[in-house]
Design a protein around this motif. Structure first.
Motif, mmCIF file in Angstrom:
data_model
loop_
_atom_site.group_PDB
_atom_site.id
_atom_site.type_symbol
_atom_site.label_atom_id
_atom_site.label_comp_id
_atom_site.label_asym_id
_atom_site.label_seq_id
_atom_site.Cartn_x
_atom_site.Cartn_y
_atom_site.Cartn_z
ATOM 1 N N ILE A 295 45.829 47.989 44.528
ATOM 2 C CA ILE A 295 45.516 47.785 46.053
ATOM 3 C C ILE A 295 46.153 47.908 47.033
ATOM 4 O O ILE A 295 46.216 48.392 47.847
ATOM 5 C CB ILE A 295 44.422 46.567 46.543
ATOM 6 C CG1 ILE A 295 43.295 47.366 45.262
ATOM 7 C CG2 ILE A 295 43.521 46.442 47.443
ATOM 8 C CD1 ILE A 295 42.254 45.859 44.371
ATOM 9 N N ALA A 296 47.601 46.758 46.633
ATOM 10 C CA ALA A 296 48.664 47.158 48.374
ATOM 11 C C ALA A 296 49.089 48.350 47.726
ATOM 12 O O ALA A 296 49.578 48.860 49.079
ATOM 13 C CB ALA A 296 49.610 45.601 46.929
ATOM 14 N N LYS A 297 49.271 48.795 47.259
ATOM 15 C CA LYS A 297 49.741 50.311 47.853
ATOM 16 C C LYS A 297 48.891 51.390 48.333
ATOM 17 O O LYS A 297 49.675 51.508 48.908
ATOM 18 C CB LYS A 297 50.258 50.945 45.765
ATOM 19 C CG LYS A 297 51.365 50.699 45.597
ATOM 20 C CD LYS A 297 52.212 51.535 43.899
ATOM 21 C CE LYS A 297 53.106 50.804 43.494
ATOM 22 N NZ LYS A 297 53.641 51.295 42.003
ATOM 23 N N SER A 298 48.075 51.124 47.558
ATOM 24 C CA SER A 298 47.168 52.336 48.194
ATOM 25 C C SER A 298 46.328 52.144 50.000
ATOM 26 O O SER A 298 46.910 52.503 50.910
ATOM 27 C CB SER A 298 46.287 52.357 47.678
ATOM 28 O OG SER A 298 44.543 52.395 48.314
ATOM 29 N N GLN B 81 44.366 43.457 35.730
ATOM 30 C CA GLN B 81 43.985 42.409 36.953
ATOM 31 C C GLN B 81 45.362 42.634 37.480
ATOM 32 O O GLN B 81 45.398 43.854 38.837
ATOM 33 C CB GLN B 81 44.137 41.439 36.387
ATOM 34 C CG GLN B 81 43.480 40.274 38.219
ATOM 35 C CD GLN B 81 42.938 38.906 37.730
ATOM 36 O OE1 GLN B 81 43.937 38.518 36.757
ATOM 37 N NE2 GLN B 81 41.527 38.977 38.242
ATOM 38 N N ALA B 82 46.851 42.762 37.184
ATOM 39 C CA ALA B 82 47.536 42.607 37.536
ATOM 40 C C ALA B 82 48.197 44.224 38.325
ATOM 41 O O ALA B 82 48.439 44.170 39.534
ATOM 42 C CB ALA B 82 48.545 42.345 36.786
ATOM 43 N N SER B 83 47.578 45.058 37.521
ATOM 44 C CA SER B 83 47.912 46.885 38.032
ATOM 45 C C SER B 83 47.065 46.608 38.987
ATOM 46 O O SER B 83 47.164 48.146 39.846
ATOM 47 C CB SER B 83 47.845 47.422 36.820
ATOM 48 O OG SER B 83 46.569 48.164 36.657
ATOM 49 N N PHE C 144 52.008 38.675 40.828
ATOM 50 C CA PHE C 144 53.496 39.580 40.481
ATOM 51 C C PHE C 144 52.942 41.060 40.098
ATOM 52 O O PHE C 144 53.555 41.800 41.339
ATOM 53 C CB PHE C 144 54.152 39.409 39.174
ATOM 54 C CG PHE C 144 55.115 37.547 38.982
ATOM 55 C CD1 PHE C 144 56.471 37.726 40.081
ATOM 56 C CD2 PHE C 144 54.228 36.837 38.765
ATOM 57 C CE1 PHE C 144 56.337 36.732 39.722
ATOM 58 C CE2 PHE C 144 54.802 35.766 38.503
ATOM 59 C CZ PHE C 144 55.839 35.894 39.347
ATOM 60 N N GLY C 145 51.885 41.838 40.371
ATOM 61 C CA GLY C 145 51.290 42.795 40.901
ATOM 62 C C GLY C 145 50.775 43.354 41.961
ATOM 63 O O GLY C 145 51.493 44.328 42.706
ATOM 64 N N LEU C 146 50.701 42.192 42.494
ATOM 65 C CA LEU C 146 50.550 42.529 44.345
ATOM 66 C C LEU C 146 51.304 41.968 44.396
ATOM 67 O O LEU C 146 51.308 43.058 45.875
ATOM 68 C CB LEU C 146 49.530 40.925 44.698
ATOM 69 C CG LEU C 146 49.014 40.752 46.465
ATOM 70 C CD1 LEU C 146 48.369 41.979 46.752
ATOM 71 C CD2 LEU C 146 48.355 39.943 47.004
ATOM 72 N N GLU D 125 38.816 40.072 52.129
ATOM 73 C CA GLU D 125 38.399 39.261 50.591
ATOM 74 C C GLU D 125 38.781 39.298 49.830
ATOM 75 O O GLU D 125 37.520 38.956 48.852
ATOM 76 C CB GLU D 125 36.638 39.061 51.246
ATOM 77 C CG GLU D 125 36.182 39.367 52.856
ATOM 78 C CD GLU D 125 34.534 38.097 52.839
ATOM 79 O OE1 GLU D 125 34.006 37.896 51.670
ATOM 80 O OE2 GLU D 125 33.918 38.358 53.937
ATOM 81 N N LEU D 126 39.436 39.948 49.577
ATOM 82 C CA LEU D 126 39.695 40.585 47.849
ATOM 83 C C LEU D 126 39.976 39.650 46.927
ATOM 84 O O LEU D 126 40.590 38.713 47.038
ATOM 85 C CB LEU D 126 41.258 41.333 48.400
ATOM 86 C CG LEU D 126 41.550 41.909 46.807
ATOM 87 C CD1 LEU D 126 41.085 42.926 46.519
ATOM 88 C CD2 LEU D 126 42.697 41.867 47.241
ATOM 89 N N ASP D 127 39.214 39.813 46.245
ATOM 90 C CA ASP D 127 39.389 38.861 44.652
ATOM 91 C C ASP D 127 38.841 40.471 43.546
ATOM 92 O O ASP D 127 37.786 41.441 43.569
ATOM 93 C CB ASP D 127 38.538 36.868 44.460
ATOM 94 C CG ASP D 127 36.859 37.692 45.256
ATOM 95 O OD1 ASP D 127 36.446 38.794 44.761
ATOM 96 O OD2 ASP D 127 37.019 37.026 45.462
ATOM 97 N N ILE D 128 39.210 39.603 42.314
ATOM 98 C CA ILE D 128 39.295 41.160 41.427
ATOM 99 C C ILE D 128 38.923 39.758 40.189
ATOM 100 O O ILE D 128 39.357 39.704 39.078
ATOM 101 C CB ILE D 128 40.272 42.139 40.505
ATOM 102 C CG1 ILE D 128 40.911 42.113 42.192
ATOM 103 C CG2 ILE D 128 40.400 42.715 39.662
ATOM 104 C CD1 ILE D 128 42.709 43.282 41.802
ATOM 105 N N SER D 129 37.279 40.567 40.113
ATOM 106 C CA SER D 129 36.202 39.865 39.018
ATOM 107 C C SER D 129 37.480 39.707 37.852
ATOM 108 O O SER D 129 36.957 40.899 37.371
ATOM 109 C CB SER D 129 34.981 39.582 39.064
ATOM 110 O OG SER D 129 35.080 39.343 38.014
#
Ligand code: XIL
Length: 369
Positions: free
Chosen positions: A309-312, A302-304, A361-363, A279-283
């Motif tokens: 998270i995707a990298k991790s 937020q982008a970073s 684009f970060g994701l 349920e990913l979101d970043i407030s």
């Protein structure tokens, strides 16, 4: 006639040699069309999902188009919750959920069911229900089996039990109302501590092919809640309870600690279960400020975080255990954070006009590099 192939061949050799000599090789490779743009689902080596709400899905072409371009997994935002599917005892309403599931089938998108047992989104008849422990067990089993049977063969997986653990001490939510994490659970109150295992057994009886998940939040706090979740998961597995995976909701904010997220992912993966960032979101506005601007600096931060998270996930969850990354919606126009917490916020990869944000684009970058 014999001379033509030779002429053709000679021309190519001359052109190729000349192009190499003057460093303009590019002209020797004709472009057949524009390079297709990268997408989340085309880039990730695992499914990319989103929570989906029926009403923009059937009315908004930006919504539908973005979903179809970018995602290959879907979770219903609320349409499969108990208060919707059985608003009165014995009266079923699967229409909104069926619409979402039908859309997923039509477009070959994986459907993740959410959820069967939760202490929230309960119909008032359940909250008012009076009965002994066997009447409660019957209510509980009947609900799980009815819904899992209704969607049998149409959902790939279920969040069978959602948010059963307390934030403060990792114990099961029970009758008491805990200070910071909402209400207790009527399920634990009426069914005893082992209701979680029985929920998985009932769901498996109804749909043996579905993958069954325990879903919760707060793993990234690395506290007692994560410890007891891992103990619970290991004990269910050891007892042969049919559980396939764990969902890490990851409703986080701009101040999240990426090292802690990595550690939580690593520990969840050590259970051997599938791991779903569910349920990913970043407030951007966790402190509920009334006058806040989504500055370029916040956008980059937020982008970073999305990238990390995707990298991790890729670094800490072995390929065979990656059930995928699901964002809780995709456009800031439709995020639950804004309506639920009544605040300005920008938690998702697309802006309110369905344009890609730096977060997108970060994701994408985190899925690629
Ligand atoms: C939220 C939905 O997005 C809202 O539409 C609804 O009003 C409340 O629930 N954790 C969960 C989800 O497991 O079911 C919640 O979804 C968000 C928090």
């Amino acid at each position: 006639m014999m001379r033509l192939p030779c002429l053709y061949h000679c021309l190519i050799v001359i052109c190729f040699t000349a192009a190499s000599a003057i460093g303009c090789k590019k002209t020797a490779t004709p472009q057949v069309g524009p390079t297709p743009e990268a997408t989340l689902k085309g880039t990730a080596a695992f499914p990319m999902g989103s929570a989906v709400v029926a009403s923009p899905l059937n009315t908004n072409y930006y919504y539908q188009g973005t979903l179809l371009n970018e995602y290959n997994s879907m979770t219903a935002d609320y349409e499969m919750k108990f208060d919707i599917t059985e608003p009165q005892e014995g009266t079923y309403n699967y229409t909104p959920g069926d619409y979402i599931v039908g859309f997923a089938a039509q477009h070959h998108i994986r459907m993740h069911g959410h959820n069967l047992i939760w202490h929230q989104a309960l119909p008032s008849w359940v909250l008012a229900f009076k009965g002994d422990s066997s009447a409660w067990e019957n209510l509980f089993a009947t609900h799980i089996k009815n819904e899992a049977t209704h969607y049998k063969g149409q959902v790939a997986s279920w969040d069978v039990v959602n948010e059963a653990l307390r934030d403060d001490n990792g114990a099961l939510r029970s009758a008491e109302t805990t200070p910071n994490d909402g209400s207790g659970s009527i399920w634990r109150q009426h069914l005893g501590a082992d209701y979680i295992a029985r929920a998985f057994v009932y769901a498996h009886e109804a749909d043996p092919a579905a993958l069954l998940f325990y879903n919760d939040y707060g793993q990234e706090w690395l506290g007692v809640k994560l410890d007891s979740m891992i103990a619970l998961l290991n004990s269910l597995t050891k007892r042969g309870i049919p559980i396939s995976g764990v969902g890490m909701q990851m409703h986080i904010d701009i101040n999240a600690d990426t090292a802690a997220i990595s550690e939580a992912l690593r520990r969840l993966a050590s259970t051997g279960l599938l791991v779903h960032i569910s349920e990913l979101d970043i407030s951007v506005n966790p402190n509920n400020l009334t006058n806040i601007t989504f500055t370029p600096a916040l956008q980059l931060r937020q982008a970073s975080l999305f990238e990390s998270i995707a990298k991790s996930y890729r670094a800490n969850v072995p390929p065979a255990q990656r059930y995928g990354i699901t964002t809780w919606g995709f456009s800031d126009a439709d995020s639950w954070i804004i309506s639920y917490f009544h605040r300005q916020d920008w938690p998702l990869p697309f802006d309110a006009n369905y344009a890609k944000k730096p977060a997108y684009f970060g994701l994408l970058k985190g899925l690629t590099e």
